[in-house]
Design an enzyme around this catalytic site. Sequence first.
Site, short mmCIF file in Angstrom:
data_model
loop_
_atom_site.label_atom_id
_atom_site.label_comp_id
_atom_site.label_asym_id
_atom_site.label_seq_id
_atom_site.Cartn_x
_atom_site.Cartn_y
_atom_site.Cartn_z
N GLN A 40 31.76 36.64 28.27
CA GLN A 40 32.91 35.49 28.20
C GLN A 40 33.87 35.86 29.27
O GLN A 40 34.40 37.14 29.77
CB GLN A 40 33.66 35.53 26.68
N GLY A 45 36.23 43.62 29.05
CA GLY A 45 34.83 44.33 29.69
C GLY A 45 34.24 43.27 30.84
O GLY A 45 33.82 43.79 31.80
N CYS A 46 34.32 41.95 30.59
CA CYS A 46 33.88 40.99 31.53
C CYS A 46 34.79 40.98 32.60
O CYS A 46 34.25 40.81 33.90
CB CYS A 46 33.75 39.64 30.78
N THR A 47 36.06 41.35 32.64
CA THR A 47 37.02 41.01 33.92
C THR A 47 36.62 42.32 34.62
O THR A 47 36.51 42.21 35.77
CB THR A 47 38.39 40.91 33.39
N ALA A 50 33.43 41.81 36.49
CA ALA A 50 33.43 40.78 37.49
C ALA A 50 34.43 41.50 38.83
O ALA A 50 33.93 41.35 40.14
CB ALA A 50 34.08 39.61 37.19
#
Length: 155
Positions: A40, A45-47, A50
């Site tokens: 998401q 974590g995703c930030t 990325a």
Amino acid sequence: MADLQVGDTAPQFDLPRDGGGSLSLAAFLGKPVVLYFYPQDDTTGCTNEAIGFSQLKPEFEKAGTVVIGLSPDSVKKHDKFKAKHDLTVDLVADEERKVIEAYHLWVEKTMYGRKYMGVERATFLIGTDGRIARIWRQVRVKGHAEAVLEAVRAL
């Protein structure tokens, strides 16, 4: 269905991308591709993942490699996510989860004792021939982009 293995042909896709238009895996045949799946936009974590790939994008480009992030979020969410964090990697939207399922990454997860279905964080390194050269499953974000870059350089 069996999980994808190193040496398998990478499942193809043509998906809407950040900024408009679409992006297809076939367009990059002859170039290595790092395809990373994440749950998401705009979560911790995703930030971090990325940002890690975005910071190393010049190094991936020097190695002739394309980096693509894929999640079930909409293009609109991807655009906001990229703008908020100054991300430079390409992001594609798989809102129907067809590609996520083709890569066998729609899995049962558990958080705080609650079971639910979600995207497994995973990365696939796809070689110039369109075959999977390396797979990272259940990725831990810290140091991951660097490990993927090392694998790209070893191709």
